[in-house]
Design a protein around this motif. Sequence first.
Motif, short mmCIF file in Angstrom:
data_model
loop_
_atom_site.label_atom_id
_atom_site.label_comp_id
_atom_site.label_asym_id
_atom_site.label_seq_id
_atom_site.Cartn_x
_atom_site.Cartn_y
_atom_site.Cartn_z
N ASP A 74 0.85 -1.20 0.00
CA ASP A 74 0.00 0.00 0.00
C ASP A 74 0.89 1.24 0.00
O ASP A 74 1.67 1.45 0.94
N GLY A 97 -2.44 3.62 -4.00
CA GLY A 97 -2.88 2.34 -4.54
C GLY A 97 -2.22 1.17 -3.85
O GLY A 97 -1.28 1.31 -3.06
N ASP A 98 -2.76 0.00 -4.19
CA ASP A 98 -2.25 -1.28 -3.68
C ASP A 98 -1.47 -1.91 -4.84
O ASP A 98 -2.03 -2.16 -5.91
N SER A 100 -0.65 -4.66 -5.35
CA SER A 100 -1.25 -5.95 -5.71
C SER A 100 -0.23 -7.07 -5.85
O SER A 100 -0.17 -7.74 -6.88
N ALA A 116 -3.14 0.11 -10.94
CA ALA A 116 -3.01 -0.10 -9.49
C ALA A 116 -3.12 1.22 -8.73
O ALA A 116 -3.00 1.22 -7.50
N PRO A 133 -5.63 1.67 0.90
CA PRO A 133 -5.98 0.68 -0.15
C PRO A 133 -6.49 -0.69 0.34
O PRO A 133 -7.66 -1.01 0.09
N ASN A 275 -7.78 -2.77 -5.30
CA ASN A 275 -8.06 -1.44 -5.88
C ASN A 275 -9.48 -1.26 -6.42
O ASN A 275 -9.79 -0.17 -6.91
N LEU A 278 -11.63 1.82 -4.99
CA LEU A 278 -10.74 2.79 -4.34
C LEU A 278 -11.21 4.23 -4.56
O LEU A 278 -11.14 5.06 -3.64
#
Length: 324
Positions: A74, A97-98, A100, A116, A133, A275, A278
């Motif tokens: 994150d 954002g994440d 991921s 992302a 996130p 996300n 978000l």
Amino acid sequence: MNSTMRAIVFTRYGSPDVLELKEVAKPIPGDDEVLVKVLAASLNDWDWEALRGTFLNRPIFGFLRPHKQILGSDIAGRIEAVGKGVIRFKPGDEVLGDLSGRWGGFAEYVCARENALVLKPAGMTFEQAAAIPQAALLALQGLHDAGRIQKGQKVLINGAGGGVGTFAIQLARLYDADVTAVDSAEKLDMLRSMGALHVIDYKREDFTRNGERYDLVLDVKASRSVSDCTRALSRNGVYVVLGGSIARLLPALLLSPWNSRVRKKHIRVLMLKANVGLEHITELFEAGRIVPVIDGPYELSEVPEAFRHFGSGRHKGKVVITLA
Ligand SMILES: NC(=O)c1ccc[n+]([C@@H]2O[C@H](COP(=O)([O-])OP(=O)(O)OC[C@H]3O[C@@H](n4cnc5c(N)ncnc54)[C@H](OP(=O)(O)O)[C@@H]3O)[C@@H](O)[C@H]2O)c1
């Protein structure tokens, strides 16, 4: 241009003592990536599990030693450069954002795919942005998508004092839910201040045995058995579990069809869609309807201490790192 950066690196699994602040190569964005100057990041349970080298994380990070050596998913920061295929962002944009599962956030710079990231509202600090996130989206997807929360329902959040729970209380209150928050005694005042109408100290009271019935239980910890948790549900109630051991999640999955059909109690195991939603969360922030709870922030050099604090379980809300 400086081609190195500072980052928190781990080259073997273990306790937070294995984390080191090092000078490493600055990443270079690919055509479909942006380079983000990281200004804040936050810790998630997955960072903790990866650091410890738990069984499920070894296929991702490496069986003997971690190949991905910078944790942190994150992030919030400012875009420094964009690849030639990037269309949504330009240098100077402020984002969150994440990453991921691509990791790399506990560093001065990281590369990310544009999908992302979303734009950070101007009135949101980087620390608030980094707290959002994974935790806010687990809360949102748990209550809304899996739990199908309705106005005025009786909702219980188990493990409410950490990242997910502090968002979940606020989101549930947007539905005028009658919220009960379960966590340790030291966190109960904070949970009331977030909007919980009732609080339970899990060390003193078992919410599955107090005679109350809930329309929706959001479980961050899976600290009680699935059958106990479903006992705490009203008819047609929903039990959403999003964390805890596989040993607890597996029966939740296996028992789900029987519970739905025979007992009219619904069990859902949530898998985070990174996300997704978000922008909705950033809109709620801008409208003054949710506020991240920040523990810290810690400097980049203090990441090992931040991990120790996270591992102790004493944190409230999200443990945040600042590089601003
Ligand atoms: N489903 C997915 O796709 C997905 C994706 C990412 C993460 N996750 C999961 O989401 C969870 C992360 O939640 P989070 O960030 O909010 O965690 P967190 O910040 O660690 O918060 C958990 C809270 O639960 C409390 N707690 C501990 N034992 C408890 C018990 N027996 N009963 C009730 N509360 C208890 C802790 O407080 P004390 O320690 O003071 O007791 C803490 O306040 C993790 O389990 C992670 O694995 C799931």
